[in-house]
Each structure stands twice: as structure tokens, then as C-alpha cells.
Design a protein around this motif. Structure first.
Motif, PDB file in Angstrom:
ATOM      1  N   ILE A   1       0.856  -1.179   0.000  1.00 35.77           N
ATOM      2  CA  ILE A   1       0.000   0.000   0.000  1.00 35.77           C
ATOM      3  C   ILE A   1       0.896   1.234   0.000  1.00 35.77           C
ATOM      4  CG2 ILE A   1      -1.656   1.354   1.338  1.00 35.77           C
ATOM      5  CD1 ILE A   1      -2.953  -1.229   2.201  1.00 35.77           C
ATOM      6  N   ARG A   2       0.704   2.064  -1.007  1.00 31.06           N
ATOM      7  CA  ARG A   2       1.493   3.300  -1.111  1.00 31.06           C
ATOM      8  C   ARG A   2       0.562   4.466  -1.415  1.00 31.06           C
ATOM      9  NH1 ARG A   2       1.247   4.967  -6.147  1.00 31.06           N
ATOM     10  NH2 ARG A   2       1.450   3.552  -7.932  1.00 31.06           N
ATOM     11  N   ARG A   3       1.103   5.676  -1.243  1.00 26.77           N
ATOM     12  CA  ARG A   3       0.296   6.868  -1.470  1.00 26.77           C
ATOM     13  C   ARG A   3      -0.014   7.081  -2.951  1.00 26.77           C
ATOM     14  NH1 ARG A   3       2.773   8.795   3.279  1.00 26.77           N
ATOM     15  NH2 ARG A   3       1.169   9.485   4.744  1.00 26.77           N
ATOM     16  N   TRP A   4      -1.142   7.705  -3.177  1.00 26.98           N
ATOM     17  CA  TRP A   4      -1.585   8.084  -4.514  1.00 26.98           C
ATOM     18  C   TRP A   4      -0.597   9.047  -5.157  1.00 26.98           C
ATOM     19  CZ3 TRP A   4      -5.535   7.559  -8.101  1.00 26.98           C
ATOM     20  CH2 TRP A   4      -5.732   8.630  -8.988  1.00 26.98           C
ATOM     21  N   THR A   5      -0.375   8.911  -6.461  1.00 21.38           N
ATOM     22  CA  THR A   5       0.439   9.845  -7.223  1.00 21.38           C
ATOM     23  C   THR A   5      -0.320  10.247  -8.486  1.00 21.38           C
ATOM     24  OG1 THR A   5       1.572   8.221  -8.627  1.00 21.38           O
ATOM     25  CG2 THR A   5       2.519   8.641  -6.445  1.00 21.38           C
ATOM     26  N   GLU A   6       0.107  11.324  -9.129  1.00 23.50           N
ATOM     27  CA  GLU A   6      -0.520  11.779 -10.361  1.00 23.50           C
ATOM     28  C   GLU A   6      -0.461  10.708 -11.459  1.00 23.50           C
ATOM     29  OE1 GLU A   6      -1.904  14.878 -11.642  1.00 23.50           O
ATOM     30  OE2 GLU A   6      -2.320  15.191  -9.511  1.00 23.50           O
ATOM     31  N   GLN A   7       0.564   9.863 -11.396  1.00 24.90           N
ATOM     32  CA  GLN A   7       0.732   8.816 -12.412  1.00 24.90           C
ATOM     33  C   GLN A   7      -0.327   7.722 -12.300  1.00 24.90           C
ATOM     34  OE1 GLN A   7       3.480  10.153 -10.665  1.00 24.90           O
ATOM     35  NE2 GLN A   7       3.732  11.462 -12.470  1.00 24.90           N
ATOM     36  N   ASP A   8      -1.126   7.734 -11.237  1.00 21.01           N
ATOM     37  CA  ASP A   8      -2.137   6.693 -11.030  1.00 21.01           C
ATOM     38  C   ASP A   8      -3.458   6.992 -11.731  1.00 21.01           C
ATOM     39  OD1 ASP A   8      -0.586   4.966  -9.350  1.00 21.01           O
ATOM     40  OD2 ASP A   8      -0.883   6.375  -7.691  1.00 21.01           O
ATOM     41  N   TYR A   9      -3.573   8.147 -12.368  1.00 16.06           N
ATOM     42  CA  TYR A   9      -4.852   8.563 -12.947  1.00 16.06           C
ATOM     43  C   TYR A   9      -5.455   7.529 -13.896  1.00 16.06           C
ATOM     44  CZ  TYR A   9      -6.331  13.270 -11.659  1.00 16.06           C
ATOM     45  OH  TYR A   9      -6.861  14.347 -11.004  1.00 16.06           O
TER      46      TYR A   9
END
Length: 333
Positions: free
Chosen positions: A181-189
Motif C-alpha cells: 500500500i502506497r500513497r496516490w500519485t498523479e501517475q495513477d490517474y
């Protein structure tokens, strides 16, 4: 539409005349007292700071670009409702009538008249094939009649809350074996849009919100909650994705916003169907709650469709309680 007269049946203090007038005839100065009262109602009922949304509405009113109606009696606004067009869909964005007017009107009479005008306008608008509405501050059933009489489907939804400071700390999240589990990033869109579409295929929530049905719609949904303050301010720190270590794929997501300085709100949480049963939903919820509690947030809230029994039971086991029941309405395709 022509103005209509309003009288509260069985009330000695009825309105002698309430006119329903196009919202674009008014300015922010006319509407501001009503929006100030609505902001207090959102704070009282939902622990939600509605001030940024109110200011955005007032800007649109001054620009004369916000379609809707106002309930006016002797030149004073007592309530309003607005809507927006999204291609072939109409979305009812808000409905509010001041508390005193609602009481004197009896049986939510003014709210029902406003909704009737909005619904009739949308149904008669060329090209509109679908209408959606979710009215969080209105108790379930209170304004259902004008919707159901025009053929809308009604879905009961729950507003649930979890206290984050109640004599102890939220435990650190435990990640299920084989996952990260990791934090959301812009690349996850793009990945998250595909995941949302897959998760909600055939799901009751895709009946309520048609954005879940397509990749483009899911991207619009993500854009609305991540880049615009319509559902609070996106909180990257409390938003996470779950990854299958075996193949590196994103298989779950939780997105969280700040709706008040010390209140977080889950705007989306979903797990790919074939990965359910691994306690990933629990782990993602714990990750958000733990992050918020470390930053001295006092509450985490969410909304869920009552018919989504598995999710409701999960939230209850996590400690969420049902604060209120409200309605979502859908007409058309």
C-alpha cells in the motif's frame, strides 16, 4: 415558467404568494444570505465546510451562467435550486430552503415546487436523456414525491462517520501478505480510471452515477474530486493505492478529501473483484484513518448506497456509524 402561488395546507401562517423565478435574474448580493444559512446547515448536519462551494456558486450567479430557480416572496429569496448540463445528462447540483420558510411552508412544500420546476426544465431540454440528483442534507423521503411522480428511480444512501479521537489512537494499518500500500500519485490517474470502471461494472452505484461506466467518465470523476473543490479539497496524504506485489498492478484505491479543517471524507474506495476477500478494503480504510489521526483530524466520513450490504457491514466493523439516510434519484438511461 410562470410564477406559482404557494399555500401551506393546514397552516395558519401560510405563504400568501411564493414566486418561482429563474435564478439568472438575481445577483450574489441577493443570494448570499441564503448561502450563509446553507453553509451553517452543512456544518451542523454533515460537519462539512461548504463556504468554498458557496463562493463558487455566487461567482456563477453573478456571471449569469448558473441555470436554476429561486423561491421568492415579496422580493426576498427563501430557497433555490440549480442544475448543470453534462452533454446529454442533467445534474441537479443543489436544493436549499431556509429553515423558517421550510417550517412555514409545511411538508417541504417550497422544496417540492423548486424541484418540480427543475425536473420539468431538464426533462424538456433538447438532448437530455438522463438526470441525476443526490441531496445529502435532505432526509430520505422528504422531497421524493416530485421525483417519483416524474418516473425517477430512488436509491437510499447512507452518510456514515468514524470518530478519530475517542480516548485512543487509530492503530497502524496492517498490509495483507503479498500486497503493498502506497500513497496516490498523479501517475495513477489512468490506471485508477480503468480500475473504477471494472469495479463498478454491473454495480448499483453505476446506476446512480453513470461516470463509472466508461474510462472517459471515470477520468472526469477523478478530475472532479482530485483537482476541483466540489467534494472538499483532495488530501494526497490520506489517499492510497493497493498493489499486487506479484505483478505490480494497482488492484485497489482509496481517495480522501478534507471537507473541514479537521474532517476527512472518503470520496472513493474500491477493490478489483478478483482481489476481494484479501482484506484490502479494510487495509486501505485503516491507512487513511491512521494518516488523518496522526494529523489530529477528528472525524472521517463517507457515503455508501444502502443496498451495497458488504461495504456497509465493513464500515460498521471499522467503527463507522450511520449519521443520516438521504436519497439519490435517477431518470432516464
Amino acid at each position: 415558467m410562470c410564477p406559482v402561488s404557494e399555500r401551506a395546507n393546514g397552516s395558519s401562517n401560510y405563504w400568501t404568494r411564493v414566486e418561482i423565478i429563474d435564478l439568472r435574474h438575481f445577483t450574489s448580493a441577493d443570494l448570499r444570505p441564503l448561502l450563509e444559512e446553507e453553509t451553517k446547515a452543512w456544518a451542523r448536519v454533515l460537519s462539512w465546510d461548504y463556504s468554498s462551494s458557496a463562493e463558487m456558486i455566487l461567482r456563477y450567479v453573478d456571471a449569469r451562467i448558473l441555470p436554476g430557480y429561486a423561491a421568492v416572496e415579496r422580493g426576498r429569496l427563501h430557497g433555490y435550486s440549480f442544475f448543470v448540463y453534462e452533454n446529454s445528462k442533467g445534474v441537479i447540483g443543489d436544493l436549499f430552503v431556509e429553515e423558517e420558510s421550510s417550517r412555514e411552508g409545511g411538508d417541504h412544500a417550497i422544496e417540492k415546487r423548486l424541484i418540480t420546476h427543475v425536473v420539468e426544465t431538464l426533462q424538456q431540454s433538447p438532448g437530455v436523456k438522463r438526470i441525476e440528483a443526490q441531496l445529502l442534507v435532505h432526509p430520505s423521503g422528504s422531497v421524493a414525491l416530485p421525483f417519483e411522480s416524474q418516473g425517477f428511480r430512488r436509491f437510499q444512501r447512507l452518510f456514515m462517520a468514524l470518530p478519530l479521537k475517542n480516548g485512543g489512537k487509530i492503530p497502524a494499518p496492517k498490509t495483507p501478505k503479498g500486497f503493498e500500500i502506497r500513497r496516490w500519485t498523479e501517475q495513477d490517474y489512468q490506471t485508477a480510471a480503468s480500475l473504477i470502471m471494472e469495479c463498478y461494472r454491473g454495480h448499483v452505484d453505476s446506476e446512480i452515477n453513470d461516470q463509472y461506466r466508461t474510462q472517459q467518465g471515470a477520468l472526469r470523476f477523478l478530475n472532479n474530486i482530485v483537482r476541483f473543490p466540489g467534494c472538499g479539497y483532495f488530501d494526497n496524504s490520506a489517499s492510497f493505492v493497493a498493489i499486487d506485489k506479484g505483478n505490480g498492478n494497482v488492484v485497489g484505491v482509496i481517495l480522501c478529501s478534507r471537507v473541514r479543517g479537521d474532517v476527512g471524507h472518503v470520496t472513493q474506495v474500491c477493490i478489483l473483484p478478483k482481489y476481494r476477500g484479501h482484506h484490502l478494503g479494510w487495509a486501505l480504510m485503516e491507512a487513511s484513518a491512521y494518516d488523518l489521526s496522526k494529523r489530529n483530524f477528528h472525524q472521517l466520513t463517507l457515503t455508501v448506497t444502502e443496498a451495497n450490504h458488504g461495504a456497509v457491514e465493513l464500515y460498521k466493523r471499522l467503527g463507522f456509524t450511520i449519521d443520516r439516510v438521504f436519497d439519490a434519484f435517477v431518470w432516464g438511461e
